[in-house]
Design a protein around this motif. Structure first.
Motif, PDB file in Angstrom:
ATOM      1  N   SER A  53       0.826  -1.207   0.000  1.00 53.10           N
ATOM      2  CA  SER A  53       0.000   0.000   0.000  1.00 53.10           C
ATOM      3  C   SER A  53       0.860   1.257   0.000  1.00 53.10           C
ATOM      4  O   SER A  53       0.478   2.292  -0.534  1.00 53.10           O
ATOM      5  CB  SER A  53      -0.946  -0.003   1.201  1.00 53.10           C
ATOM      6  OG  SER A  53      -0.217   0.016   2.412  1.00 53.10           O
ATOM      7  N   TYR A  54       2.061   1.178   0.597  1.00 53.87           N
ATOM      8  CA  TYR A  54       3.001   2.303   0.545  1.00 53.87           C
ATOM      9  C   TYR A  54       3.524   2.497  -0.875  1.00 53.87           C
ATOM     10  O   TYR A  54       3.715   3.634  -1.324  1.00 53.87           O
ATOM     11  CB  TYR A  54       4.158   2.070   1.517  1.00 53.87           C
ATOM     12  CG  TYR A  54       3.798   2.296   2.965  1.00 53.87           C
ATOM     13  CD1 TYR A  54       4.029   3.528   3.561  1.00 53.87           C
ATOM     14  CD2 TYR A  54       3.225   1.294   3.723  1.00 53.87           C
ATOM     15  CE1 TYR A  54       3.706   3.750   4.890  1.00 53.87           C
ATOM     16  CE2 TYR A  54       2.883   1.501   5.050  1.00 53.87           C
ATOM     17  CZ  TYR A  54       3.128   2.730   5.618  1.00 53.87           C
ATOM     18  OH  TYR A  54       2.789   2.942   6.925  1.00 53.87           O
ATOM     19  N   PHE A  55       3.746   1.396  -1.564  1.00 51.70           N
ATOM     20  CA  PHE A  55       4.173   1.494  -2.962  1.00 51.70           C
ATOM     21  C   PHE A  55       3.088   2.164  -3.803  1.00 51.70           C
ATOM     22  O   PHE A  55       3.371   3.069  -4.597  1.00 51.70           O
ATOM     23  CB  PHE A  55       4.463   0.093  -3.515  1.00 51.70           C
ATOM     24  CG  PHE A  55       4.763   0.067  -4.989  1.00 51.70           C
ATOM     25  CD1 PHE A  55       6.055   0.294  -5.447  1.00 51.70           C
ATOM     26  CD2 PHE A  55       3.759  -0.156  -5.922  1.00 51.70           C
ATOM     27  CE1 PHE A  55       6.338   0.285  -6.810  1.00 51.70           C
ATOM     28  CE2 PHE A  55       4.031  -0.172  -7.280  1.00 51.70           C
ATOM     29  CZ  PHE A  55       5.323   0.051  -7.724  1.00 51.70           C
ATOM     30  N   CYS A  60       0.825   6.562  -7.011  1.00 51.71           N
ATOM     31  CA  CYS A  60      -0.247   7.471  -7.427  1.00 51.71           C
ATOM     32  C   CYS A  60       0.193   8.929  -7.311  1.00 51.71           C
ATOM     33  O   CYS A  60      -0.189   9.777  -8.124  1.00 51.71           O
ATOM     34  CB  CYS A  60      -1.517   7.215  -6.613  1.00 51.71           C
ATOM     35  SG  CYS A  60      -1.434   7.781  -4.904  1.00 51.71           S
ATOM     36  N   VAL A  61       1.031   9.222  -6.308  1.00 51.32           N
ATOM     37  CA  VAL A  61       1.568  10.590  -6.177  1.00 51.32           C
ATOM     38  C   VAL A  61       2.487  10.909  -7.351  1.00 51.32           C
ATOM     39  O   VAL A  61       2.448  12.009  -7.921  1.00 51.32           O
ATOM     40  CB  VAL A  61       2.319  10.734  -4.834  1.00 51.32           C
ATOM     41  CG1 VAL A  61       3.100  12.041  -4.789  1.00 51.32           C
ATOM     42  CG2 VAL A  61       1.339  10.685  -3.673  1.00 51.32           C
ATOM     43  N   GLN A  62       3.311   9.929  -7.741  1.00 54.82           N
ATOM     44  CA  GLN A  62       4.221  10.119  -8.867  1.00 54.82           C
ATOM     45  C   GLN A  62       3.458  10.325 -10.174  1.00 54.82           C
ATOM     46  O   GLN A  62       3.839  11.170 -10.998  1.00 54.82           O
ATOM     47  CB  GLN A  62       5.146   8.908  -8.981  1.00 54.82           C
ATOM     48  CG  GLN A  62       6.146   8.954 -10.118  1.00 54.82           C
ATOM     49  CD  GLN A  62       7.248   9.959  -9.884  1.00 54.82           C
ATOM     50  OE1 GLN A  62       7.451  10.393  -8.751  1.00 54.82           O
ATOM     51  NE2 GLN A  62       7.959  10.344 -10.922  1.00 54.82           N
ATOM     52  N   LYS A  63       2.373   9.565 -10.371  1.00 49.73           N
ATOM     53  CA  LYS A  63       1.585   9.696 -11.598  1.00 49.73           C
ATOM     54  C   LYS A  63       0.927  11.064 -11.721  1.00 49.73           C
ATOM     55  O   LYS A  63       0.748  11.574 -12.825  1.00 49.73           O
ATOM     56  CB  LYS A  63       0.512   8.602 -11.643  1.00 49.73           C
ATOM     57  CG  LYS A  63       1.046   7.221 -11.971  1.00 49.73           C
ATOM     58  CD  LYS A  63      -0.080   6.204 -12.020  1.00 49.73           C
ATOM     59  CE  LYS A  63       0.455   4.812 -12.368  1.00 49.73           C
ATOM     60  NZ  LYS A  63      -0.639   3.794 -12.377  1.00 49.73           N
ATOM     61  N   ILE A  96      12.758   5.282  -4.869  1.00 50.79           N
ATOM     62  CA  ILE A  96      12.113   4.280  -4.003  1.00 50.79           C
ATOM     63  C   ILE A  96      11.223   3.361  -4.831  1.00 50.79           C
ATOM     64  O   ILE A  96      11.230   2.136  -4.652  1.00 50.79           O
ATOM     65  CB  ILE A  96      11.293   4.970  -2.888  1.00 50.79           C
ATOM     66  CG1 ILE A  96      12.217   5.691  -1.923  1.00 50.79           C
ATOM     67  CG2 ILE A  96      10.430   3.956  -2.137  1.00 50.79           C
ATOM     68  CD1 ILE A  96      11.502   6.561  -0.906  1.00 50.79           C
ATOM     69  N   LEU A  97      10.463   3.925  -5.749  1.00 55.49           N
ATOM     70  CA  LEU A  97       9.583   3.117  -6.603  1.00 55.49           C
ATOM     71  C   LEU A  97      10.386   2.163  -7.479  1.00 55.49           C
ATOM     72  O   LEU A  97       9.961   1.025  -7.721  1.00 55.49           O
ATOM     73  CB  LEU A  97       8.716   4.031  -7.470  1.00 55.49           C
ATOM     74  CG  LEU A  97       7.604   4.792  -6.746  1.00 55.49           C
ATOM     75  CD1 LEU A  97       6.934   5.775  -7.688  1.00 55.49           C
ATOM     76  CD2 LEU A  97       6.574   3.838  -6.171  1.00 55.49           C
TER      77      LEU A  97
END
Length: 346
Positions: A53-55, A60-63, A96-97
């Protein structure tokens, strides 16, 4: 989650992203996001019991980086400069991703319905190669920590490549054989394990085939006296039958390993269904070692489905009917994936 909390820089970044999402989920934040053509549902909040869920939160923030970068600058949102994501934060999120994406892929691959334990060793090797090949700029400590934890858990503690169940299952998978082991020593050890299991299977089958012979021999021994015959016979050497079994097992294993590995996309059980007659001893081992799943995810999904089927309105459902419904649900889904014609189902 533990990796995030241990590393001060990453832990602070995660907290900042969580607070930012919480702010964007307020009525003011939703209004500004809608103006920037982003739905508030596109932002995911993490669950502490699920690492992925952290990933998904960071993904979603990156997108929505462009819209969030504009939204966080809006004065009506009341975010200070320290609460906003700066360029260094965005670079760290990307790094991190990049590290977590291989872990997510391997986790998903190991949770499939038709996955066997033969997938574990190849997935671990892929995981090490992918994470080790990432840049890791800004998160080098996290990258090193993850690699060391993988080694500690799967190599030092459990020794997956040297465990019989995993090693034999991997060799018996025509897609992998001995090409996916980390070291040549482990590959050679896996060959010896398979050879030992083949000889055990042959000796078991030969004993089961001749119950009359063994009973007559025991009866004759009782009549003549065991103590005399024990002195006459010397069984310290290897019998000719045992040598022949060892040769047959070794030749069959060599022929199997010499054959070209199958494509990664094929089903190993379908391959053995076609080629089982070529390798009769190995095909017996496949039935044993390829029936084990690598985890409990598939069985947990089955229990969850059973809970949905046997709801409060179907309390009088018979156990055999429940079993048939679950069987149809899973197998019809598999048939649809394979695009089996309707006439065949009838």
């Amino acid at each position: 989650k533990q990796w995030y909390q241990r590393r001060v820089g990453i832990g602070k970044l995660i907290k900042k992203v969580k607070k930012l999402i919480k702010k964007l989920r307020t009525s003011t934040g939703k209004r500004i996001l809608n103006q920037n053509q982003v739905s508030e549902n596109a932002l995911v909040t993490p669950c502490d019991t699920r690492w992925n869920s952290y990933f998904y939160m960071l993904e979603c923030v990156q997108k929505n980086k462009g819209a969030i970068s504009v939204t966080q600058l809006d004065e009506s949102l009341g975010l200070g400069s320290r609460q906003q994501l700066n360029p260094d934060n965005w670079e760290k999120i990307t790094a991190i991703l990049t590290i977590l994406k291989p872990i997510l892929y391997c986790t998903k691959a190991a949770e499939g319905d038709g996955v066997a334990i033969s997938e574990v060793i190849p997935l671990l090797k892929r995981l090490n190669i992918e994470i080790d090949g990432t840049d890791g700029t800004g998160v080098q400590l996290m990258k090193t920590s993850i690699l060391s934890e993988i080694k500690r858990y799967f190599v030092t503690t459990y020794g997956v490549e040297t465990r019989k169940e995993y090693a034999v299952a991997t060799v018996l998978d025509p897609r992998f054989k001995v090409a996916v082991f980390q070291t040549r020593e482990n590959a050679q050890l896996a060959r010896l394990m398979v050879l030992s299991e083949m000889q055990l299977a042959l000796s078991t089958s030969s004993t089961a085939k001749d119950p009359a012979t063994s009973s007559s021999d025991s009866q004759r021994d009782q009549e003549t006296g065991n103590s005399i015959w024990d002195k006459v016979f010397d069984d310290s050497g290897t019998s000719q039958d045992e040598e022949d079994q060892e040769d047959a097992s070794r030749i069959e294993l060599q022929n199997y390993l010499k054959e070209k590995r199958s494509p990664r996309t094929i089903d190993p059980l379908c391959w053995w269904k076609v080629n089982g007659t070529k390798y009769p001893i190995l095909s017996k081992l496949v039935r044993r070692f390829h029936s084990c799943p690598p985890g409990s995810a598939a069985s947990e999904r089955l229990f969850s489905t059973a809970k949905d089927v046997a709801g409060t309105k179907r309390l009088r459902l018979k156990p055999e009917n429940l079993e048939c419904l679950l069987f149809l649900k899973y197998n019809l889904r598999s048939l649809k994936k394979k695009k089996v014609p309707t006439a065949t189902l009838r």
